[in-house]
Scaffold this motif. Structure first.
Motif, PDB file in Angstrom:
ATOM      1  N   TYR A 101       0.836  -1.197   0.000  1.00  0.00           N
ATOM      2  CA  TYR A 101       0.000   0.000   0.000  1.00  0.00           C
ATOM      3  C   TYR A 101       0.870   1.246   0.000  1.00  0.00           C
ATOM      4  O   TYR A 101       1.473   1.599   1.008  1.00  0.00           O
ATOM      5  CB  TYR A 101      -0.927  -0.010   1.224  1.00  0.00           C
ATOM      6  CG  TYR A 101      -1.920   1.133   1.206  1.00  0.00           C
ATOM      7  CD1 TYR A 101      -3.016   1.099   0.354  1.00  0.00           C
ATOM      8  CD2 TYR A 101      -1.752   2.239   2.037  1.00  0.00           C
ATOM      9  CE1 TYR A 101      -3.926   2.146   0.313  1.00  0.00           C
ATOM     10  CE2 TYR A 101      -2.652   3.286   2.013  1.00  0.00           C
ATOM     11  CZ  TYR A 101      -3.739   3.230   1.143  1.00  0.00           C
ATOM     12  OH  TYR A 101      -4.633   4.274   1.112  1.00  0.00           O
ATOM     13  N   LEU A 102       0.924   1.910  -1.167  1.00  0.00           N
ATOM     14  CA  LEU A 102       1.744   3.129  -1.286  1.00  0.00           C
ATOM     15  C   LEU A 102       0.853   4.310  -1.659  1.00  0.00           C
ATOM     16  O   LEU A 102       1.192   5.123  -2.519  1.00  0.00           O
ATOM     17  CB  LEU A 102       2.847   2.917  -2.332  1.00  0.00           C
ATOM     18  CG  LEU A 102       3.917   1.878  -1.960  1.00  0.00           C
ATOM     19  CD1 LEU A 102       4.917   1.698  -3.104  1.00  0.00           C
ATOM     20  CD2 LEU A 102       4.652   2.280  -0.678  1.00  0.00           C
ATOM     21  N   ASP A 103      -0.293   4.393  -0.983  1.00  0.00           N
ATOM     22  CA  ASP A 103      -1.233   5.487  -1.260  1.00  0.00           C
ATOM     23  C   ASP A 103      -1.649   6.185   0.036  1.00  0.00           C
ATOM     24  O   ASP A 103      -2.781   6.635   0.173  1.00  0.00           O
ATOM     25  CB  ASP A 103      -2.457   4.943  -2.019  1.00  0.00           C
ATOM     26  CG  ASP A 103      -3.240   6.046  -2.711  1.00  0.00           C
ATOM     27  OD1 ASP A 103      -2.702   7.168  -2.844  1.00  0.00           O
ATOM     28  OD2 ASP A 103      -4.390   5.785  -3.108  1.00  0.00           O
ATOM     29  N   ASP A 115      -1.456  -4.921 -10.765  1.00  0.00           N
ATOM     30  CA  ASP A 115      -1.470  -6.343 -11.079  1.00  0.00           C
ATOM     31  C   ASP A 115      -0.495  -7.105 -10.188  1.00  0.00           C
ATOM     32  O   ASP A 115      -0.631  -8.304  -9.982  1.00  0.00           O
ATOM     33  CB  ASP A 115      -1.099  -6.543 -12.563  1.00  0.00           C
ATOM     34  CG  ASP A 115      -1.402  -7.951 -13.030  1.00  0.00           C
ATOM     35  OD1 ASP A 115      -2.564  -8.372 -12.889  1.00  0.00           O
ATOM     36  OD2 ASP A 115      -0.481  -8.631 -13.510  1.00  0.00           O
ATOM     37  N   GLN A 116       0.490  -6.394  -9.639  1.00  0.00           N
ATOM     38  CA  GLN A 116       1.450  -7.021  -8.726  1.00  0.00           C
ATOM     39  C   GLN A 116       1.168  -6.649  -7.268  1.00  0.00           C
ATOM     40  O   GLN A 116       2.040  -6.795  -6.395  1.00  0.00           O
ATOM     41  CB  GLN A 116       2.877  -6.619  -9.139  1.00  0.00           C
ATOM     42  CG  GLN A 116       3.184  -7.125 -10.559  1.00  0.00           C
ATOM     43  CD  GLN A 116       4.533  -6.666 -11.064  1.00  0.00           C
ATOM     44  OE1 GLN A 116       5.538  -6.887 -10.426  1.00  0.00           O
ATOM     45  NE2 GLN A 116       4.549  -6.033 -12.226  1.00  0.00           N
ATOM     46  N   GLY A 117      -0.041  -6.145  -7.038  1.00  0.00           N
ATOM     47  CA  GLY A 117      -0.465  -5.872  -5.668  1.00  0.00           C
ATOM     48  C   GLY A 117      -0.027  -4.527  -5.124  1.00  0.00           C
ATOM     49  O   GLY A 117      -0.181  -4.257  -3.927  1.00  0.00           O
ATOM     50  N   ILE A 118       0.524  -3.688  -6.008  1.00  0.00           N
ATOM     51  CA  ILE A 118       1.082  -2.417  -5.547  1.00  0.00           C
ATOM     52  C   ILE A 118       0.088  -1.287  -5.813  1.00  0.00           C
ATOM     53  O   ILE A 118      -0.273  -1.028  -6.966  1.00  0.00           O
ATOM     54  CB  ILE A 118       2.427  -2.128  -6.257  1.00  0.00           C
ATOM     55  CG1 ILE A 118       3.415  -3.271  -5.950  1.00  0.00           C
ATOM     56  CG2 ILE A 118       2.984  -0.771  -5.835  1.00  0.00           C
ATOM     57  CD1 ILE A 118       4.615  -3.323  -6.865  1.00  0.00           C
ATOM     58  N   ALA A 119      -0.336  -0.626  -4.753  1.00  0.00           N
ATOM     59  CA  ALA A 119      -1.354   0.421  -4.871  1.00  0.00           C
ATOM     60  C   ALA A 119      -0.693   1.792  -4.855  1.00  0.00           C
ATOM     61  O   ALA A 119      -0.096   2.195  -3.858  1.00  0.00           O
ATOM     62  CB  ALA A 119      -2.347   0.311  -3.710  1.00  0.00           C
ATOM     63  N   GLU A 156       8.883  -3.159   0.758  1.00  0.00           N
ATOM     64  CA  GLU A 156       7.752  -2.803  -0.107  1.00  0.00           C
ATOM     65  C   GLU A 156       8.207  -1.843  -1.200  1.00  0.00           C
ATOM     66  O   GLU A 156       7.803  -1.954  -2.365  1.00  0.00           O
ATOM     67  CB  GLU A 156       6.636  -2.144   0.706  1.00  0.00           C
ATOM     68  CG  GLU A 156       5.829  -3.116   1.549  1.00  0.00           C
ATOM     69  CD  GLU A 156       4.740  -2.388   2.312  1.00  0.00           C
ATOM     70  OE1 GLU A 156       3.567  -2.708   2.102  1.00  0.00           O
ATOM     71  OE2 GLU A 156       5.065  -1.482   3.115  1.00  0.00           O
ATOM     72  N   ILE A 157       9.027  -0.873  -0.808  1.00  0.00           N
ATOM     73  CA  ILE A 157       9.473   0.127  -1.778  1.00  0.00           C
ATOM     74  C   ILE A 157      10.401  -0.522  -2.809  1.00  0.00           C
ATOM     75  O   ILE A 157      10.367  -0.189  -3.996  1.00  0.00           O
ATOM     76  CB  ILE A 157      10.140   1.317  -1.064  1.00  0.00           C
ATOM     77  CG1 ILE A 157       9.090   2.019  -0.188  1.00  0.00           C
ATOM     78  CG2 ILE A 157      10.731   2.303  -2.070  1.00  0.00           C
ATOM     79  CD1 ILE A 157       9.622   3.126   0.691  1.00  0.00           C
ATOM     80  N   ALA A 158      11.186  -1.498  -2.373  1.00  0.00           N
ATOM     81  CA  ALA A 158      12.042  -2.234  -3.320  1.00  0.00           C
ATOM     82  C   ALA A 158      11.182  -2.999  -4.325  1.00  0.00           C
ATOM     83  O   ALA A 158      11.480  -3.018  -5.531  1.00  0.00           O
ATOM     84  CB  ALA A 158      12.972  -3.182  -2.559  1.00  0.00           C
ATOM     85  N   GLU A 189      11.092  -2.458  -8.399  1.00  0.00           N
ATOM     86  CA  GLU A 189      11.305  -3.566  -9.334  1.00  0.00           C
ATOM     87  C   GLU A 189      10.147  -3.649 -10.338  1.00  0.00           C
ATOM     88  O   GLU A 189      10.361  -3.812 -11.545  1.00  0.00           O
ATOM     89  CB  GLU A 189      11.436  -4.876  -8.546  1.00  0.00           C
ATOM     90  CG  GLU A 189      11.985  -6.011  -9.385  1.00  0.00           C
ATOM     91  CD  GLU A 189      12.028  -7.319  -8.599  1.00  0.00           C
ATOM     92  OE1 GLU A 189      12.210  -7.262  -7.375  1.00  0.00           O
ATOM     93  OE2 GLU A 189      11.872  -8.384  -9.231  1.00  0.00           O
ATOM     94  N   ALA A 190       8.921  -3.513  -9.815  1.00  0.00           N
ATOM     95  CA  ALA A 190       7.750  -3.573 -10.700  1.00  0.00           C
ATOM     96  C   ALA A 190       7.758  -2.395 -11.669  1.00  0.00           C
ATOM     97  O   ALA A 190       7.449  -2.543 -12.856  1.00  0.00           O
ATOM     98  CB  ALA A 190       6.468  -3.570  -9.864  1.00  0.00           C
TER      99      ALA A 190
END
Lengths: 162, 439
Positions: free
Chosen positions: B44-46, B383-387, B420-422, B426-427
């Motif tokens: 969760y990056l929001d 799609d990779q779970g990153i918001a 998470e940030i890594a 990568e994504a």
């Protein structure tokens, strides 16, 4: 195929890279039965926008869309959808366009399930590739931006009233 | 609160980020344990849009409804007493976090409502309401209200509207190519006609920290009121409103680990006392006759109608929880996260909108990917779970300044991890390949 790949099908990516109808074109001469309408549509959630011009021609046979041209900026879904729509509706009569518009809206409301009506889906041509978009509620508006501009520009041309 | 005992050893005062067990902090947020998009762990990056909530906040709301729910500031029964006490204790907790007195905090539905409250109070004063005391708030045609190009719409549109109602003129500071507000010559914007200077403490787009002291000094020189949008600073930095010297400040609970539906307007006591009410009705009055009404002192004067008591209680618990972690420790932790986030600038085709280094900026990083629209970027990340957030982040003028319609934005909070940030970096590095975009 993953949900992501279902959304970004090659045909959509191709249309986004090489869109049809991009670049506004003057409509034909009113003296020869042409009329034009223009519409500017914005997706306020992302700032995407499109300005679309329709060239409608009326003759003894009836009223058809002689040309669609547009310019704008947006994501690959909105650009590809406007491109596919341009190809699909050019040369069609108004009733045919209304049918395509309704079927495409049905497809976008299908939550990724697509349509049971194969004949309707066939009529959509490349636009049927947008089935994957309907799995993502936040992206449906992107796919509909061009269609909204077409509907509004047809109304503004006065062609729907006649 | 027993929860914080698991966060750090009893008696220890955290002086830097390493004293806090950040894994234990994260474990307090139940939502972060869920998966998305076919079983992927959520990244969760929001948090700049809205933060997640720790158990203590969720439990506080449930506990209020299960044990103490009653109308506040009315009724003499025991529940009414307990509910009122919880409500006012929450106000004290929030005030303590931001260096204010409890009587200087007005509950509002959020920061947007708080800023609008000030704008409409000025409007009402201009219409003659509030008597002689409110004369200092009256605006005349040609008076000036100053904002910046970096503002969130919530700290821009209310001032545009106030100008339209009063004939005042809106002026603004521009931003430089790094998104920092250019205050090299404040007198060129803040003049003798300036009555209000409204600015964000931290940009919700660039993460840049505004030069508050310069704004306050320039405003004071001409006797203008300062209004600080503190939404993006209070959850992430030690904020002392008295020390900053601003006249008003606004922030919301939901960005600082608290519930939605509640926020705060801070106003210096003498200003709140002189300000006419905005929303009128029950609970904000003294004497009502069929002819006229006198109003309660602040903060109640600005709290008409039944208040969002459970949410306020939740906000108070969030404020205490942050205070017990220590805002210095939070800031140090998030400084490290910001440094990890800005590393995305090293990815080919990725351009950061805002300060490229981690100096004077928080862990909010907006960016564009050459050849790929922000919406498409976020779809691949999702799609990779990153918001992440996409769009203009309610700051269209700032995006126009940078010549982009939309950006993607990654933002962190206390629970965000370096791992998470890594994963995000990568994504992000794979996005251009997915769309077949080459250098």
């Amino acid at each position: 195929m993953s949900a992501l790949e279902q959304m970004y099908q090659q045909v959509i990516l191709d249309h986004a890279k090489h869109p049809h109808g991009r670049g506004l074109v003057e409509a034909g001469d009113p003296a020869t039965g042409h009329r034009s309408g223009e519409s500017h549509q914005v997706n306020p959630t992302c700032g995407d926008e499109i300005t679309l011009r329709v060239d409608v021609r009326t003759d003894a046979e009836g009223t058809t869309v002689a040309g669609v041209s547009w310019e704008g900026q947006g994501c690959s879904i909105s650009q590809a959808s406007a491109s596919v729509m341009t190809e699909l509706v050019t040369g069609q009569d108004l009733a045919g366009i209304a049918r395509l518009d309704a079927v495409f809206h049905d497809l976008m409301a299908s939550r990724g399930k697509g349509l049971d009506d194969d004949e309707a889906l066939d009529a959509l041509g490349d636009a049927s590739a947008f089935t994957g978009v309907s799995q993502y509620p936040a992206r449906i508006k992107c796919a509909l931006l061009g269609w909204a501009a077409l509907k509004d520009s047809l109304a503004r041309s006065g062609a729907l009233a006649s | 609160m027993t929860t914080t005992e698991t966060v750090r050893p009893a008696g220890a005062v955290p002086i830097d980020a390493t004293v806090v067990d950040w894994d234990a902090v994260r474990a307090d947020f139940p939502l972060l344990g869920r998966t998305v998009r076919g079983g992927r762990p959520l990244v969760y990056l929001d948090s700049a849009a809205t933060s997640q909530k720790p158990n203590v906040v969720l439990e506080a709301e449930v506990d209020f409804y299960e044990q103490r729910n009653a109308a506040v500031h009315r009724g003499a029964h025991q529940l009414a007493e307990e509910a009122t006490e919880a409500f006012e204790e929450a106000r004290e907790s929030v005030a303590a976090l931001v260096g204010a007195d409890a009587g200087e905090l007005v509950w509002t539905p959020g920061a947007t409502a708080a800023i609008n409250l000030v704008a409409y109070a000025l409007s009402n004063a201009t219409a003659g309401r509030g008597g002689a005391a409110a004369e200092r708030f009256r605006l005349a045609p040609g008076d000036e209200i100053v904002v910046t190009e970096a503002e969130h719409h919530a700290n821009l549109v209310p001032w545009q509207e106030l100008c339209a109602r009063t004939g005042a003129v809106l002026r603004w500071f521009g931003v430089d190519d790094e998104g920092r507000i250019d205050v090299s010559d404040p007198a060129s914007v803040i003049t003798d006609r300036t009555r209000v200077v409204a600015f964000g403490h931290v940009s919700n787009v660039t993460g840049a920290v505004a030069p508050v002291a310069e704004f306050v000094a320039a405003a004071r020189r001409v006797g203008a009121l300062t209004v600080l949008d503190a939404c993006q600073s209070v959850p992430h930095l030690p904020v002392d409103l008295h020390a900053l010297g601003v006249d008003f400040a606004a922030f919301s609970a939901h960005k600082m680990l608290g519930p939605t539906g509640v926020g705060v307007l801070y106003g210096r006591r003498e200003l709140l006392e002189a300000m006419p009410p905005v929303t009128t009705g029950g609970s904000m009055v003294e004497v009502v006759t069929m002819d006229s009404t006198t109003y309660a002192p602040p903060p109640q004067r600005f709290e008409a109608g039944t208040q969002m008591v459970a949410q306020a209680v939740g906000m108070g618990v969030a404020a205490r929880w942050l205070a017990e972690l220590g805002m210095d420790a939070v800031a140090a932790h998030e400084r490290a996260l910001a440094a990890e986030l800005v590393k995305i600038a090293e990815i080919p085709g990725v351009r950061v909108i805002g300060p490229a280094d981690a100096r004077d900026r928080l862990a909010v990083v907006s960016f564009v990917v050459d050849g790929v629209h922000a919406h498409d970027v976020s779809q691949v990340l999702d799609d990779q779970g990153i918001a992440v957030r996409v769009g203009h982040h309610c700051a269209q003028p700032l995006h126009r300044r940078f010549g982009v319609a939309a950006t993607a934005r990654a933002s962190a909070s206390v629970y965000t991890t370096v791992e998470e940030i890594a994963a995000f970096r990568e994504a992000l590095a794979g996005v251009r390949a997915f769309f077949g975009v080459e250098d």
